[in-house]
Design a protein around this motif. Structure first.
Motif, PDB file in Angstrom:
ATOM      1  N   LYS A  85       0.791  -1.229   0.000  1.00  0.00           N
ATOM      2  CA  LYS A  85       0.000   0.000   0.000  1.00  0.00           C
ATOM      3  C   LYS A  85       0.821   1.275   0.000  1.00  0.00           C
ATOM      4  CE  LYS A  85      -4.239  -1.928   1.891  1.00  0.00           C
ATOM      5  NZ  LYS A  85      -5.382  -1.720   2.792  1.00  0.00           N
ATOM      6  N   SER A  86       2.096   1.212   0.273  1.00  0.00           N
ATOM      7  CA  SER A  86       2.927   2.417   0.198  1.00  0.00           C
ATOM      8  C   SER A  86       3.226   2.729  -1.257  1.00  0.00           C
ATOM      9  CB  SER A  86       4.229   2.210   0.979  1.00  0.00           C
ATOM     10  OG  SER A  86       3.940   1.906   2.323  1.00  0.00           O
ATOM     11  N   GLU A  87       3.620   3.968  -1.523  1.00  0.00           N
ATOM     12  CA  GLU A  87       3.772   4.383  -2.920  1.00  0.00           C
ATOM     13  C   GLU A  87       5.190   4.823  -3.273  1.00  0.00           C
ATOM     14  OE1 GLU A  87       0.844   7.265  -3.870  1.00  0.00           O
ATOM     15  OE2 GLU A  87      -0.839   5.890  -3.584  1.00  0.00           O
ATOM     16  N   ASN A  88       6.141   4.616  -2.375  1.00  0.00           N
ATOM     17  CA  ASN A  88       7.508   5.015  -2.741  1.00  0.00           C
ATOM     18  C   ASN A  88       8.294   3.813  -3.255  1.00  0.00           C
ATOM     19  OD1 ASN A  88       8.847   3.660  -0.424  1.00  0.00           O
ATOM     20  ND2 ASN A  88       7.667   5.152   0.766  1.00  0.00           N
ATOM     21  N   ASP A  89       9.477   4.085  -3.801  1.00  0.00           N
ATOM     22  CA  ASP A  89      10.264   3.037  -4.464  1.00  0.00           C
ATOM     23  C   ASP A  89      10.907   2.047  -3.504  1.00  0.00           C
ATOM     24  OD1 ASP A  89       9.674   3.877  -6.977  1.00  0.00           O
ATOM     25  OD2 ASP A  89      11.418   5.181  -7.170  1.00  0.00           O
ATOM     26  N   THR A  90      10.774   2.284  -2.209  1.00  0.00           N
ATOM     27  CA  THR A  90      11.416   1.380  -1.255  1.00  0.00           C
ATOM     28  C   THR A  90      10.479   0.247  -0.838  1.00  0.00           C
ATOM     29  OG1 THR A  90      10.702   2.720   0.638  1.00  0.00           O
ATOM     30  CG2 THR A  90      12.846   3.259  -0.371  1.00  0.00           C
ATOM     31  N   VAL A  91       9.308   0.129  -1.449  1.00  0.00           N
ATOM     32  CA  VAL A  91       8.386  -0.948  -1.086  1.00  0.00           C
ATOM     33  C   VAL A  91       8.333  -1.977  -2.213  1.00  0.00           C
ATOM     34  CG1 VAL A  91       6.993   0.480   0.447  1.00  0.00           C
ATOM     35  CG2 VAL A  91       6.380   0.289  -1.963  1.00  0.00           C
ATOM     36  N   VAL A  92       7.974  -3.185  -1.829  1.00  0.00           N
ATOM     37  CA  VAL A  92       8.074  -4.328  -2.732  1.00  0.00           C
ATOM     38  C   VAL A  92       7.188  -4.181  -3.963  1.00  0.00           C
ATOM     39  CG1 VAL A  92       7.624  -6.811  -2.920  1.00  0.00           C
ATOM     40  CG2 VAL A  92       8.754  -5.899  -0.883  1.00  0.00           C
ATOM     41  N   VAL A  93       5.949  -3.685  -3.778  1.00  0.00           N
ATOM     42  CA  VAL A  93       4.981  -3.677  -4.872  1.00  0.00           C
ATOM     43  C   VAL A  93       5.480  -2.910  -6.093  1.00  0.00           C
ATOM     44  CG1 VAL A  93       3.718  -1.609  -4.123  1.00  0.00           C
ATOM     45  CG2 VAL A  93       2.525  -3.427  -5.384  1.00  0.00           C
ATOM     46  N   GLN A  94       6.303  -1.876  -5.874  1.00  0.00           N
ATOM     47  CA  GLN A  94       6.789  -1.072  -6.994  1.00  0.00           C
ATOM     48  C   GLN A  94       7.771  -1.843  -7.882  1.00  0.00           C
ATOM     49  OE1 GLN A  94       5.493   1.848  -7.660  1.00  0.00           O
ATOM     50  NE2 GLN A  94       4.237   1.782  -5.816  1.00  0.00           N
ATOM     51  N   HIS A  95       8.269  -2.967  -7.400  1.00  0.00           N
ATOM     52  CA  HIS A  95       9.265  -3.739  -8.144  1.00  0.00           C
ATOM     53  C   HIS A  95       8.687  -5.049  -8.694  1.00  0.00           C
ATOM     54  CE1 HIS A  95      12.566  -1.124  -6.709  1.00  0.00           C
ATOM     55  NE2 HIS A  95      11.815  -1.034  -5.617  1.00  0.00           N
ATOM     56  N   LEU A  96       7.375  -5.245  -8.511  1.00  0.00           N
ATOM     57  CA  LEU A  96       6.733  -6.462  -9.013  1.00  0.00           C
ATOM     58  C   LEU A  96       6.146  -6.221 -10.396  1.00  0.00           C
ATOM     59  CD1 LEU A  96       4.742  -7.682  -5.856  1.00  0.00           C
ATOM     60  CD2 LEU A  96       6.956  -8.512  -6.668  1.00  0.00           C
ATOM     61  N   THR A  97       6.152  -7.255 -11.245  1.00  0.00           N
ATOM     62  CA  THR A  97       5.433  -7.181 -12.511  1.00  0.00           C
ATOM     63  C   THR A  97       3.932  -7.150 -12.210  1.00  0.00           C
ATOM     64  OG1 THR A  97       5.320  -9.592 -12.705  1.00  0.00           O
ATOM     65  CG2 THR A  97       7.228  -8.495 -13.719  1.00  0.00           C
ATOM     66  N   THR A  98       3.139  -6.749 -13.193  1.00  0.00           N
ATOM     67  CA  THR A  98       1.689  -6.638 -12.970  1.00  0.00           C
ATOM     68  C   THR A  98       1.076  -7.966 -12.548  1.00  0.00           C
ATOM     69  OG1 THR A  98       1.576  -4.885 -14.626  1.00  0.00           O
ATOM     70  CG2 THR A  98      -0.487  -5.942 -14.019  1.00  0.00           C
ATOM     71  N   SER A  99       1.475  -9.056 -13.200  1.00  0.00           N
ATOM     72  CA  SER A  99       0.888 -10.363 -12.846  1.00  0.00           C
ATOM     73  C   SER A  99       1.272 -10.768 -11.426  1.00  0.00           C
ATOM     74  CB  SER A  99       1.324 -11.433 -13.844  1.00  0.00           C
ATOM     75  OG  SER A  99       2.727 -11.534 -13.900  1.00  0.00           O
ATOM     76  N   ASP A 100       2.515 -10.458 -11.014  1.00  0.00           N
ATOM     77  CA  ASP A 100       2.929 -10.796  -9.642  1.00  0.00           C
ATOM     78  C   ASP A 100       2.266  -9.883  -8.618  1.00  0.00           C
ATOM     79  OD1 ASP A 100       4.464 -12.887 -10.489  1.00  0.00           O
ATOM     80  OD2 ASP A 100       6.372 -11.825 -10.418  1.00  0.00           O
ATOM     81  N   ARG A 101       2.002  -8.634  -8.986  1.00  0.00           N
ATOM     82  CA  ARG A 101       1.239  -7.749  -8.090  1.00  0.00           C
ATOM     83  C   ARG A 101      -0.145  -8.342  -7.828  1.00  0.00           C
ATOM     84  NH1 ARG A 101       1.879  -1.250  -9.216  1.00  0.00           N
ATOM     85  NH2 ARG A 101       4.127  -1.217  -9.544  1.00  0.00           N
ATOM     86  N   CYS A 102      -0.779  -8.830  -8.888  1.00  0.00           N
ATOM     87  CA  CYS A 102      -2.104  -9.439  -8.727  1.00  0.00           C
ATOM     88  C   CYS A 102      -2.054 -10.595  -7.724  1.00  0.00           C
ATOM     89  CB  CYS A 102      -2.610  -9.963 -10.070  1.00  0.00           C
ATOM     90  SG  CYS A 102      -3.153  -8.694 -11.202  1.00  0.00           S
ATOM     91  N   LEU A 103      -1.043 -11.448  -7.866  1.00  0.00           N
ATOM     92  CA  LEU A 103      -0.930 -12.600  -6.965  1.00  0.00           C
ATOM     93  C   LEU A 103      -0.658 -12.162  -5.532  1.00  0.00           C
ATOM     94  CD1 LEU A 103       1.084 -15.130  -9.177  1.00  0.00           C
ATOM     95  CD2 LEU A 103      -1.377 -15.074  -8.732  1.00  0.00           C
ATOM     96  N   ALA A 104       0.149 -11.101  -5.371  1.00  0.00           N
ATOM     97  CA  ALA A 104       0.433 -10.597  -4.021  1.00  0.00           C
ATOM     98  C   ALA A 104      -0.846 -10.053  -3.377  1.00  0.00           C
ATOM     99  CB  ALA A 104       1.507  -9.514  -4.088  1.00  0.00           C
ATOM    100  N   TRP A 105      -1.625  -9.279  -4.143  1.00  0.00           N
ATOM    101  CA  TRP A 105      -2.882  -8.749  -3.598  1.00  0.00           C
ATOM    102  C   TRP A 105      -3.867  -9.872  -3.282  1.00  0.00           C
ATOM    103  CZ3 TRP A 105      -4.375  -4.161  -1.730  1.00  0.00           C
ATOM    104  CH2 TRP A 105      -3.617  -3.033  -2.027  1.00  0.00           C
TER     105      TRP A 105
END
Length: 422
Positions: A85-105
């Motif tokens: 849920k954070s929006e800066n570059d130091t969080v994991v979600v910003q470095h995931l591909t779209t498909s992997d973001r979906c799986l993480a959510w």
């Protein structure tokens, strides 16, 4: 020694060895945090972006699982929230591909609903935190309305947040929408369970404008129509999809399965005639649709058989991509309208020709259901039952159980999921 190794020659394998050697929760959690930082600082290039994203997802889930099995459920939720849920570059979600973001959510939603991570990702023989064995989208296992633990509106808001995150604030991007289909499918399932059918139907319709031949979406839309007793609309949904994509074998096969379930299998022969006619000039004048299906599938044809000409708008390469579904159509049709021997021959030929793992499994299940029906109707049940049990054993022996883990050609795991279904 591991500290020295990760300082001078850091790579994912060495970090994982370091993690395995730690025994305490605090030690493992500390190494997980350092691994995530290492992966996020790794220079990104096109060749390794998918692998790096997978490693980040794997390590995030490992760290969350570590908190779950040690009774730190709230900590597991916080780890996900911080990563997603954070929006800066130091969080994991910003470095995931779209498909992997979906799986993480989806994994986060699964955690807050069921208190655990999805079992689809892991070897069920190992309950400890481990590497991901199988990376694929999944449906959250809500069976009935009472299974939904979170406030429904709050849960739908989480899905909206997830979709916004995965579409990078650009919900009109068709490519991103396609990658986000696993989130949309689960959102539709939730709306259906909450009996908010109209909202779910509108989501399906809007998605089908972008993905008109997605059979899972079509099945979801049809299921919603059936739930609201709109049987004719359900039929029209499949017929419209077929009319708009008359050469799509997958859509045709799923449509036929639907009509069988609705006890309307008598409508399949004229539909098959219409389907085959889209490939050939004047096909209906000389040959039956079954003959042309056999020609498609490279069966030996009678010497007097003269194949009709392909239509000018038809690309043979397009047909080759659909051969596995043509086999399913052929087997289905023979099981309905052919003799028992013809149907058996069709299934046996399909099992020898189709290579795609998922479709082979579907053919096996259809074959077993067909033979099981013969056992029930047979006058010589002992003989037919012996044939059936031999076939089940052959299925269990011939379908592989060893699969490579993602991004590896050397490491394998044993997956009995299909065998358990059989």
């Amino acid at each position: 020694m591991c500290e020295t190794a990760v300082e001078y020659a850091p790579n994912y394998k060495i970090w994982w060895t370091f993690l395995d050697l730690e025994n305490s929760f605090d030690g493992k959690d500390y190494v997980c945090g350092r691994m995530l930082q290492f992966l996020m600082k790794t220079p990104e290039c096109e060749e390794n972006s998918d692998l790096r994203s997978f490693h980040l997802l794997e390590m995030l889930l490992y760290r969350v699982h570590l908190s779950i099995i040690t009774g730190r459920h709230q900590n597991a939720v916080v780890l996900f929230q911080t990563a997603l849920k954070s929006e800066n570059d130091t969080v994991v979600v910003q470095h995931l591909t779209t498909s992997d973001r979906c799986l993480a959510w989806l994994s986060y939603i699964h955690l807050i609903e069921f208190g655990d991570l999805p079992i689809k990702f892991y070897d069920p023989a190992n309950s400890n935190p481990s590497k991901i064995m199988k990376k694929e989208p999944f449906l959250i296992p809500w069976g009935k309305t009472e299974d939904v633990k979170t406030n429904p509106d709050a849960l739908l808001a989480i899905f909206e947040d997830a979709i916004r995150s995965c579409t990078s604030e650009n919900p009109e991007d068709d490519e991103k929408i396609v990658l986000c289909l696993p989130l949309y499918r689960n959102m539709i399932l939730l709306q259906q369970l909450l009996e908010r059918s109209e909202a779910a139907i509108e989501i399906c319709k809007s998605l089908l404008k972008v993905c008109p031949v997605d059979c899972q979406l079509l099945e979801a839309l049809v299921s919603l129509y059936l739930q609201t007793a709109q049987i004719e609309r359900a039929c029209d949904a499949w017929l419209t999809a077929f009319e708009r994509n008359p050469q799509n074998a997958q859509v045709f096969y799923f449509m036929c399965k639907f009509f069988i379930l609705q006890k309307r299998s008598d409508s399949i022969p004229p539909l098959l005639q219409a389907f085959v006619a889209t490939f050939f000039e004047c096909s209906h004048q000389k040959h039956s649709p079954v003959e042309l299906l056999r020609y498609f599938l490279n069966f030996p044809m009678p010497i007097e058989f003269t194949p009709p000409s392909y239509k000018g708008c038809f690309a043979e390469e397009s047909l080759n991509q659909q051969i596995p579904y043509l086999w399913q159509i052929y087997c289905l049709y023979q099981s309905l309208h052919g003799s028992p021997e013809e149907a058996t021959d069709a299934y046996e030929a399909a099992l020898g020709a189709v290579m795609q793992e998922e479709i082979v499994q579907h053919i096996w299940m259809d074959y077993l259901v067909f033979i099981n029906g013969r056992v029930v109707r047979s006058n010589n049940q002992a003989q037919e039952f012996k044939h059936f049990t031999d076939l089940v054993n052959r299925c269990l022996v011939t379908v592989p159980t060893r699969y490579p883990i993602p991004f590896s050609t050397a490491d394998y795991w044993t997956n009995y999921e299909f065998h358990n279904k059989v």
